[in-house]
Design a protein around this motif. Sequence first.
Motif, PDB file in Angstrom:
ATOM      1  N   ILE A  48       8.491   0.747 -16.693  1.00 45.07           N
ATOM      2  CA  ILE A  48       9.441   1.459 -15.843  1.00 45.07           C
ATOM      3  C   ILE A  48       9.690   0.709 -14.541  1.00 45.07           C
ATOM      4  O   ILE A  48      10.801   0.703 -14.000  1.00 45.07           O
ATOM      5  CB  ILE A  48       8.945   2.907 -15.574  1.00 45.07           C
ATOM      6  CG1 ILE A  48      10.091   3.765 -15.019  1.00 45.07           C
ATOM      7  CG2 ILE A  48       7.767   2.920 -14.606  1.00 45.07           C
ATOM      8  CD1 ILE A  48      11.176   4.024 -16.025  1.00 45.07           C
ATOM      9  N   GLY A  49       8.632   0.042 -14.016  1.00 46.35           N
ATOM     10  CA  GLY A  49       8.808  -0.766 -12.809  1.00 46.35           C
ATOM     11  C   GLY A  49       9.773  -1.903 -13.041  1.00 46.35           C
ATOM     12  O   GLY A  49      10.648  -2.193 -12.197  1.00 46.35           O
ATOM     13  N   GLN A 230      -1.748  -5.972   0.759  1.00 43.74           N
ATOM     14  CA  GLN A 230      -2.406  -6.327  -0.509  1.00 43.74           C
ATOM     15  C   GLN A 230      -1.500  -7.134  -1.414  1.00 43.74           C
ATOM     16  O   GLN A 230      -1.988  -7.863  -2.283  1.00 43.74           O
ATOM     17  CB  GLN A 230      -2.853  -5.050  -1.241  1.00 43.74           C
ATOM     18  CG  GLN A 230      -3.881  -4.225  -0.466  1.00 43.74           C
ATOM     19  CD  GLN A 230      -4.346  -3.019  -1.276  1.00 43.74           C
ATOM     20  OE1 GLN A 230      -4.527  -3.115  -2.472  1.00 43.74           O
ATOM     21  NE2 GLN A 230      -4.553  -1.902  -0.598  1.00 43.74           N
ATOM     22  N   PHE A 231      -0.196  -7.007  -1.257  1.00 44.35           N
ATOM     23  CA  PHE A 231       0.699  -7.717  -2.165  1.00 44.35           C
ATOM     24  C   PHE A 231       1.850  -8.406  -1.430  1.00 44.35           C
ATOM     25  O   PHE A 231       2.841  -8.806  -2.048  1.00 44.35           O
ATOM     26  CB  PHE A 231       1.280  -6.742  -3.196  1.00 44.35           C
ATOM     27  CG  PHE A 231       2.006  -5.564  -2.617  1.00 44.35           C
ATOM     28  CD1 PHE A 231       3.338  -5.652  -2.244  1.00 44.35           C
ATOM     29  CD2 PHE A 231       1.350  -4.358  -2.425  1.00 44.35           C
ATOM     30  CE1 PHE A 231       4.007  -4.555  -1.708  1.00 44.35           C
ATOM     31  CE2 PHE A 231       2.016  -3.275  -1.897  1.00 44.35           C
ATOM     32  CZ  PHE A 231       3.346  -3.355  -1.538  1.00 44.35           C
ATOM     33  N   ALA A 232       1.724  -8.563  -0.140  1.00 42.76           N
ATOM     34  CA  ALA A 232       2.829  -9.139   0.643  1.00 42.76           C
ATOM     35  C   ALA A 232       3.159 -10.556   0.207  1.00 42.76           C
ATOM     36  O   ALA A 232       4.344 -10.947   0.186  1.00 42.76           O
ATOM     37  CB  ALA A 232       2.473  -9.097   2.135  1.00 42.76           C
ATOM     38  N   ASP A 233       2.156 -11.340  -0.140  1.00 40.17           N
ATOM     39  CA  ASP A 233       2.382 -12.760  -0.420  1.00 40.17           C
ATOM     40  C   ASP A 233       2.245 -13.126  -1.896  1.00 40.17           C
ATOM     41  O   ASP A 233       2.176 -14.314  -2.234  1.00 40.17           O
ATOM     42  CB  ASP A 233       1.397 -13.605   0.411  1.00 40.17           C
ATOM     43  CG  ASP A 233       1.591 -13.399   1.911  1.00 40.17           C
ATOM     44  OD1 ASP A 233       2.757 -13.196   2.320  1.00 40.17           O
ATOM     45  OD2 ASP A 233       0.582 -13.419   2.640  1.00 40.17           O
ATOM     46  N   TYR A 238       4.532  -9.286 -11.341  1.00 41.81           N
ATOM     47  CA  TYR A 238       4.115  -7.929 -10.999  1.00 41.81           C
ATOM     48  C   TYR A 238       2.629  -7.941 -10.661  1.00 41.81           C
ATOM     49  O   TYR A 238       1.892  -8.894 -10.959  1.00 41.81           O
ATOM     50  CB  TYR A 238       4.393  -6.960 -12.157  1.00 41.81           C
ATOM     51  CG  TYR A 238       3.627  -7.284 -13.416  1.00 41.81           C
ATOM     52  CD1 TYR A 238       2.328  -6.796 -13.613  1.00 41.81           C
ATOM     53  CD2 TYR A 238       4.197  -8.076 -14.412  1.00 41.81           C
ATOM     54  CE1 TYR A 238       1.642  -7.101 -14.765  1.00 41.81           C
ATOM     55  CE2 TYR A 238       3.503  -8.387 -15.557  1.00 41.81           C
ATOM     56  CZ  TYR A 238       2.231  -7.888 -15.744  1.00 41.81           C
ATOM     57  OH  TYR A 238       1.542  -8.196 -16.872  1.00 41.81           O
ATOM     58  N   LYS A 239       2.209  -6.858 -10.053  1.00 41.01           N
ATOM     59  CA  LYS A 239       0.807  -6.680  -9.723  1.00 41.01           C
ATOM     60  C   LYS A 239       0.477  -5.200  -9.897  1.00 41.01           C
ATOM     61  O   LYS A 239       1.276  -4.331  -9.531  1.00 41.01           O
ATOM     62  CB  LYS A 239       0.521  -7.124  -8.282  1.00 41.01           C
ATOM     63  CG  LYS A 239      -0.953  -7.029  -7.891  1.00 41.01           C
ATOM     64  CD  LYS A 239      -1.171  -7.585  -6.487  1.00 41.01           C
ATOM     65  CE  LYS A 239      -2.656  -7.543  -6.120  1.00 41.01           C
ATOM     66  NZ  LYS A 239      -2.895  -8.078  -4.754  1.00 41.01           N
ATOM     67  N   THR A 260       6.450  -4.826  -8.379  1.00 39.91           N
ATOM     68  CA  THR A 260       7.328  -5.762  -9.077  1.00 39.91           C
ATOM     69  C   THR A 260       8.188  -6.500  -8.040  1.00 39.91           C
ATOM     70  O   THR A 260       8.780  -5.881  -7.147  1.00 39.91           O
ATOM     71  CB  THR A 260       8.242  -5.012 -10.065  1.00 39.91           C
ATOM     72  OG1 THR A 260       7.452  -4.198 -10.922  1.00 39.91           O
ATOM     73  CG2 THR A 260       9.053  -6.000 -10.901  1.00 39.91           C
ATOM     74  N   LYS A 261       8.279  -7.824  -8.184  1.00 38.96           N
ATOM     75  CA  LYS A 261       9.050  -8.653  -7.251  1.00 38.96           C
ATOM     76  C   LYS A 261      10.510  -8.675  -7.684  1.00 38.96           C
ATOM     77  O   LYS A 261      10.817  -8.899  -8.858  1.00 38.96           O
ATOM     78  CB  LYS A 261       8.492 -10.067  -7.219  1.00 38.96           C
ATOM     79  CG  LYS A 261       9.159 -10.963  -6.192  1.00 38.96           C
ATOM     80  CD  LYS A 261       8.501 -12.340  -6.192  1.00 38.96           C
ATOM     81  CE  LYS A 261       9.170 -13.263  -5.176  1.00 38.96           C
ATOM     82  NZ  LYS A 261       8.565 -14.616  -5.185  1.00 38.96           N
TER      83      LYS A 261
END
Length: 666
Positions: A48-49, A230-233, A238-239, A260-261
């Motif tokens: 879904i993301g 936690q996921f900025a960089d 996806y994470k 998701t980027k």
Amino acid sequence: MKSRSIKTKMLAIMISLVLIPSLLLGFISYRSSDKNMLSQYEMFGLAIGDEIARSTDAYLESYMDKVKFISGKEQVVNFNSGATEEEKKANGDMAKSYIQKFIKEFEVSSVVLSDMNGKAISINSEGKTNDINASEMDWFKNPVSDKKVDITDIYESSGKKFITVSGPIVKDGQTVGVVGIEIPSTHFQELFEKMDIGENGYPLLVDSKGSIAGSKFEGDFGREFVGYEQFADFEEEYKLYQDVYVNPDGVETEEIKVVTKLENTDWKLVTIIMLDDINSSVRNMMISILAVGIAVIIAGIIVSVLFSNSIIKPIKRIVHSVQKMAEGDLTEKVDVKNHDEIGILADSFNKMTDKLGKLIMDVKDVSAEVSDSAHVLAASSEETTASAEEIARTVEEIAHGASEQAADTERGVSLVTGLSMKLDDLNKVSADTLDSVENINATNRESTLVVSELRSKTEENNKSTHMIEEEIIALDADISQVGEILDAIDAIAEQTNLLALNASIEAARAGEAGKGFAVVAEEIRKLAEQSKGSSNDIKDIILSVQAKSGETVKAMGAVKERNEAQNSAVEKVGLSFDTISSLIDDITVKLESMGHSIESMNEDKENVVSAMESISSVSEETAAASEEVTASVEQQTLASDEVARSAESLNRLSEKLIQEINIFKV
């Protein structure tokens, strides 16, 4: 201790086979449901993301295409061109007019237009314009420096939250300005409200500075996203990670976050899945499993009851019939319609009872005939004994008369010298003697008739004895057939036992699933052993009847031998009476001759003496014959008594045989 029925055991086994796997499946499902459901929701979150990210990218890309489109239009390119101020103003008005037309056509909220000095105007959908200084705004600086379309982070303007998609205006290879389309945050709210992620999940659009640029909740816009560091960089597509969110009320909520980027910007799409939704799904799944398990258990119990009844009911009918047969009721039939081994057993049992009932009826009829013949034989023996006793009395009288006659003759010889003086007396005595001889002759004829009747009764006795002997031999043959039938029953029982053993072996091979059938096979084997035991009991009764029938055959043999001896004695008595009759005839002749001699006695006394001596000799012979007849009659009487005793014994055996047979109901 009361034993459990086969039905109870089968129900316990079948219910255990259904209940235990159901409980085990429920336990395993409960243990693995959280992990599996979590994994499923993680996969769902990734899917879904990715889908929301694609939709968001497509949404932003559509605005980027609009910016590229409007930045290339002549009216926009020339908005700040002109040799004079009037010409510049005219071009600016043309640009504003076109932008208003563009806003209506593409249904955008507002458009900003700036020269290279940051002097800009904002035109909204209502046609209103507003002069602004854009020199320090990202939507102006980024396109100027990057020479491409750019998307700003969320910002506030006039009390509202916006993002702007902007791009350079290029004329003759030179950037002459910047044009942008402002997107209110409410557009993302409308977009995300259409996206359902579980019951309580939701997506968030986070800009490059960690602020929330898109959400289904209006209060989230511009708010800093907690945990953005936690996921900025991260550079992956996806994470995924778990986190605990504490709302303003201090309530903790466990979440799964899928980051998701986006392709066209440095923004991140965060898909948030609530663990409460997962737990609710697990509970719903467990309720469904429990409902299915209960339905399976109920269905298993119903199937177990129906299956056990299909086996137990025929067995109960057979057991009831066997018990009735053991009690002597051979009219009991087994009503079993099964087409399996139980049906074959019931059919064989019915055939056995039919044959055994017919045999018992035959034995009963023969026993009744034997009893009747024994009564006839006893009556004939009594009549024979009475006749023999009458003959004995008659012969005794004859012997007594002969003895007296001999004594008189001897006295006549001793007195012969005075015979001449008593001729008249002698004549009278001679006449009396002749009368006595006639009486003797009459008695002899009666004795001859008695002997003839005795001979007739003896012949009838012989016929009855022969008939009884034949019936008893037939009875012995029928009893032998019963033994063969019982051997067949034993064979059936052995075969049933062997089938039960084979069924137990097959059930053992089947393992846990065959335990119920092993119990059924064991009960069938016990039933076969009970049938064999009942057959042995019947065999013992038949052997007892056969032994008693053998004794009866032996007794009839003895009766036959005694009858033959009686026949011989009767024949001797008949011959003796014939001899007596002949002698009496001689006596009569001689007495008549003696009468003539008396008349001429005076003339020939020697002839008288000689005649008296002859009379004495005849009297002695008569006495001797009478003694022989007496001995024969006594022997016949003994034989008749023996026949009577044998007949009485035969009668007792027949009555006992009838009592034994009356146990059976046919």
